[in-house]
Design an enzyme around this catalytic site. Structure first.
Site, PDB file in Angstrom:
ATOM      1  N   PRO A 289      -3.657 -11.772  10.544  1.00  0.00           N
ATOM      2  CA  PRO A 289      -4.046 -11.490  11.932  1.00  0.00           C
ATOM      3  C   PRO A 289      -4.091  -9.982  12.161  1.00  0.00           C
ATOM      4  O   PRO A 289      -3.312  -9.248  11.564  1.00  0.00           O
ATOM      5  CB  PRO A 289      -2.908 -12.121  12.748  1.00  0.00           C
ATOM      6  CG  PRO A 289      -1.771 -12.270  11.792  1.00  0.00           C
ATOM      7  CD  PRO A 289      -2.363 -12.431  10.424  1.00  0.00           C
ATOM      8  N   ASP A 290      -5.020  -9.539  12.995  1.00  0.00           N
ATOM      9  CA  ASP A 290      -5.072  -8.118  13.347  1.00  0.00           C
ATOM     10  C   ASP A 290      -4.149  -7.922  14.553  1.00  0.00           C
ATOM     11  O   ASP A 290      -4.466  -8.334  15.678  1.00  0.00           O
ATOM     12  CB  ASP A 290      -6.515  -7.708  13.678  1.00  0.00           C
ATOM     13  CG  ASP A 290      -6.629  -6.203  13.866  1.00  0.00           C
ATOM     14  OD1 ASP A 290      -5.745  -5.602  14.508  1.00  0.00           O
ATOM     15  OD2 ASP A 290      -7.601  -5.624  13.350  1.00  0.00           O
TER      16      ASP A 290
ATOM     17  N   LYS B 178     -11.908  -2.840  18.412  1.00  0.00           N
ATOM     18  CA  LYS B 178     -10.559  -3.279  18.795  1.00  0.00           C
ATOM     19  C   LYS B 178     -10.325  -3.148  20.299  1.00  0.00           C
ATOM     20  O   LYS B 178      -9.247  -3.486  20.790  1.00  0.00           O
ATOM     21  CB  LYS B 178      -9.503  -2.476  18.022  1.00  0.00           C
ATOM     22  CG  LYS B 178      -9.678  -2.585  16.517  1.00  0.00           C
ATOM     23  CD  LYS B 178      -8.377  -2.466  15.755  1.00  0.00           C
ATOM     24  CE  LYS B 178      -8.674  -2.440  14.267  1.00  0.00           C
ATOM     25  NZ  LYS B 178      -7.671  -3.048  13.440  1.00  0.00           N
TER      26      LYS B 178
ATOM     27  N   ASN C 173       0.851  -1.193   0.000  1.00  0.00           N
ATOM     28  CA  ASN C 173       0.000   0.000   0.000  1.00  0.00           C
ATOM     29  C   ASN C 173       0.880   1.234   0.000  1.00  0.00           C
ATOM     30  O   ASN C 173       2.112   1.123   0.039  1.00  0.00           O
ATOM     31  CB  ASN C 173      -0.949  -0.018   1.207  1.00  0.00           C
ATOM     32  CG  ASN C 173      -0.177  -0.099   2.504  1.00  0.00           C
ATOM     33  OD1 ASN C 173       0.548   0.825   2.873  1.00  0.00           O
ATOM     34  ND2 ASN C 173      -0.296  -1.220   3.196  1.00  0.00           N
TER      35      ASN C 173
ATOM     36  N   PHE D  89      -4.461   3.550  14.863  1.00  0.00           N
ATOM     37  CA  PHE D  89      -4.641   4.580  13.833  1.00  0.00           C
ATOM     38  C   PHE D  89      -5.711   4.077  12.869  1.00  0.00           C
ATOM     39  O   PHE D  89      -5.834   2.870  12.658  1.00  0.00           O
ATOM     40  CB  PHE D  89      -3.337   4.808  13.057  1.00  0.00           C
ATOM     41  CG  PHE D  89      -2.534   5.945  13.614  1.00  0.00           C
ATOM     42  CD1 PHE D  89      -1.876   5.815  14.813  1.00  0.00           C
ATOM     43  CD2 PHE D  89      -2.452   7.147  12.927  1.00  0.00           C
ATOM     44  CE1 PHE D  89      -1.147   6.853  15.341  1.00  0.00           C
ATOM     45  CE2 PHE D  89      -1.720   8.205  13.441  1.00  0.00           C
ATOM     46  CZ  PHE D  89      -1.066   8.067  14.644  1.00  0.00           C
TER      47      PHE D  89
ATOM     48  N   ASP E 229      -4.654  -6.345   5.068  1.00  0.00           N
ATOM     49  CA  ASP E 229      -5.705  -7.171   5.664  1.00  0.00           C
ATOM     50  C   ASP E 229      -5.618  -8.614   5.172  1.00  0.00           C
ATOM     51  O   ASP E 229      -6.072  -9.524   5.845  1.00  0.00           O
ATOM     52  CB  ASP E 229      -7.077  -6.582   5.324  1.00  0.00           C
ATOM     53  CG  ASP E 229      -7.293  -5.272   6.072  1.00  0.00           C
ATOM     54  OD1 ASP E 229      -6.798  -5.155   7.211  1.00  0.00           O
ATOM     55  OD2 ASP E 229      -7.920  -4.358   5.511  1.00  0.00           O
TER      56      ASP E 229
HETATM   57  O1  C5P Z   1      -8.935  -2.232  10.879  1.00  0.00           O
HETATM   58  P1  C5P Z   1      -7.938  -1.254  10.373  1.00  0.00           P
HETATM   59  O2  C5P Z   1      -6.902  -1.878   9.483  1.00  0.00           O
HETATM   60  O3  C5P Z   1      -8.497  -0.020   9.755  1.00  0.00           O
HETATM   61  O4  C5P Z   1      -7.212  -0.738  11.712  1.00  0.00           O
HETATM   62  C1  C5P Z   1      -6.148   0.122  11.685  1.00  0.00           C
HETATM   63  C2  C5P Z   1      -5.365  -0.034  12.947  1.00  0.00           C
HETATM   64  O5  C5P Z   1      -5.154  -1.409  13.251  1.00  0.00           O
HETATM   65  C3  C5P Z   1      -3.971   0.551  12.824  1.00  0.00           C
HETATM   66  O6  C5P Z   1      -3.578   0.970  14.104  1.00  0.00           O
HETATM   67  C4  C5P Z   1      -3.160  -0.639  12.336  1.00  0.00           C
HETATM   68  O7  C5P Z   1      -1.763  -0.484  12.638  1.00  0.00           O
HETATM   69  C5  C5P Z   1      -3.803  -1.778  13.086  1.00  0.00           C
HETATM   70  N1  C5P Z   1      -3.799  -3.068  12.360  1.00  0.00           N
HETATM   71  C6  C5P Z   1      -3.029  -4.103  12.814  1.00  0.00           C
HETATM   72  N2  C5P Z   1      -3.050  -5.325  12.172  1.00  0.00           N
HETATM   73  C7  C5P Z   1      -3.843  -5.523  11.098  1.00  0.00           C
HETATM   74  C8  C5P Z   1      -4.643  -4.466  10.612  1.00  0.00           C
HETATM   75  C9  C5P Z   1      -4.587  -3.248  11.275  1.00  0.00           C
HETATM   76  O8  C5P Z   1      -2.308  -3.936  13.813  1.00  0.00           O
HETATM   77  N3  C5P Z   1      -3.848  -6.686  10.504  1.00  0.00           N
END
Ligand code: C5P
Length: 416
Positions: free
Chosen positions: A322-323, A358, A227, A340, A296
């Site tokens: 994984p998030d 979150k 990205n 963020f 994602d």
């Molecule tokens: O859900 P989204 O991607 O918009 O969330 C953004 C936030 O979650 C940011 O702080 C980003 O660093 C974190 N994030 C993460 N791991 C992911 C996706 C997002 O830590 N896989």
């Protein structure tokens, strides 16, 4: 209106034959309007006369402690090594001999130039120059790795004919290339800010883990999904935390930025690697700030070879990543978590929902179209008390304002 002052560098010359190239480097930098203060070691003056450097820079050269005490720029504090390095936006060592690199790596300060380097509060750029075997020696490689880990920027060396008659790695970069890199670095680095007063070092002893930049998910040997995140915001956040005295670990996706000086840095490529590095450092973390733009999805089966063009459609299967932030925030005893969000529409609704989903105490949101890759932006902070606007400013100023907000919330939850 006050004119921005020109950039200043302290150009340190050590004792190698490549010192003759530094005369040209000084001329090129001066031509770009950069104020150059040369400092030479005792060995360097055997290779090039201080008078040459004085003529090219328009300033007397620092060789001995006494020279620096007499510097007008030092504020007359009589502390040569402190004053002369404080006046610079960066210190550049060119050429940097193997011996001098070893001194830098180990923090020695047994002559004026090494003391200037040790006492600096500005970035350090180093242009190694030495015989190929000295360069390849594991001791030198360890020292270079140490300089990188300490946040120094190592420019070169390159490969080619050497003064000793051998061929190989160890030649100092040419003056034009060094000058180009230095000018680019000075243009991208934030203006030198004075160290905060000890009272303002509010995060002394606090351990902060920051993720920054994009991730890259391989499709095949040469292609991938990434990205447009530049990493500027994450790096600015790490820098602002360092300024407040925090111990900072920066887990960084691939960016073109120079590393914040003083941070422990883990370079990663994919989301899985970022997750691994975060888990590795998590036990030592009081505050986690997820600034990275994490993909994602990743490709289910990246090809080891380059995928050949076929006639028909190509379908890639993508698996969710994984998030990382949600994982950290969901731990039984999580650090203070900051997220963020870059949204392209319905910023407020999306951000508030994301903070809830979150389960994080603070989320900083901005409009993706305005934020990605830009040098400035605007943030809206969402916390338990509502919304707080951080008005448009450059990312370093924004990061400092964000850190002030984080300190406030963190201290509320954890009295000193
Ligand atoms: O859900 P989204 O991607 O918009 O969330 C953004 C936030 O979650 C940011 O702080 C980003 O660093 C974190 N994030 C993460 N791991 C992911 C996706 C997002 O830590 N896989």
């Amino acid at each position: 209106m006050e004119q921005p002052r020109s950039k200043r560098i302290l150009l340190g010359i050590t004792g190698g034959i490549a010192a003759y190239k530094t005369a040209e480097l000084a001329r090129l930098l001066a031509k770009q309007g950069i104020e150059v203060q040369a400092a030479m070691t005792g060995a360097a003056v055997q290779f090039i006369a201080p008078l040459t450097m004085q003529a090219l820079t328009g300033r007397p050269v620092l060789v001995n402690q006494r020279d620096a005490v007499d510097q007008p720029d030092t504020g007359g504090n009589g502390m040569a090594h402190i004053g002369a390095s404080r006046a610079a936006d960066a210190i550049v060592i060119a050429p940097a001999t193997a011996n001098f690199i070893a001194k830098l790596a180990h923090g020695l300060a047994d002559d004026l130039l090494s003391a200037l380097c040790l006492a600096r509060d500005c970035p350090l750029l180093v242009a190694p120059a030495m015989n190929r075997q000295m360069w390849e020696n594991p001791a030198t490689q360890r020292n270079i790795a140490q300089l990188n880990a300490d946040g120094a920027i190592v420019l070169g060396p390159c490969s080619g004919a050497q003064a000793c008659g051998e061929e190989g790695m160890g030649r100092m970069l040419e003056a034009e290339e060094l000058a180009r890199n230095i000018v680019k670095f000075l243009a991208s680095s934030p203006p030198a800010t004075p160290l905060p007063h000890p009272r303002e070092r509010e995060l002394e002893g606090v351990r902060i883990l920051v993720t920054a930049g994009p991730t890259y998910e391989a499709i095949d040997a040469v292609r991938g999904i990434t990205n447009r995140s530049s990493g500027k915001m994450g790096y600015a956040v790490a820098q602002a935390a360092l300024e407040l005295g925090a111990e900072v670990t920066l887990v960084s996706g691939q960016t073109a930025l120079s590393k914040p000086q003083g941070a422990r840095v883990a370079d990663v490529t994919s989301a899985a690697e970022m997750f691994g590095a975060v888990k590795q450092y998590l036990a030592d973390t009081d505050i986690f700030i997820g600034v990275a733009a994490v993909a994602d999805y990743r490709v289910a089966q990246p090809s080891e070879q380059k995928i050949k063009k076929g006639g028909g459609n190509l379908t890639l299967e993508l698996l969710p990543n994984p998030d990382i932030l949600a994982y950290v925030a969901g731990l039984p005893q999580p650090p203070f978590c900051v997220g963020f969000a870059a949204e392209s529409e319905n910023l407020r609704e999306q951000a508030a929902a994301k903070r809830k989903a979150k389960k994080i105490p603070l989320l900083a949101a901005n409009l993706a179209q305005q934020a990605i890759g830009a040098d400035e932006g605007e943030l809206i902070l969402f916390d338990d008390t509502g919304e707080h606007l951080l008005p448009r400013a450059d990312k370093h100023a924004l990061a400092r304002a964000l850190l002030r907000h984080i300190v406030k919330l963190y201290r509320q939850g954890k009295p000193r």
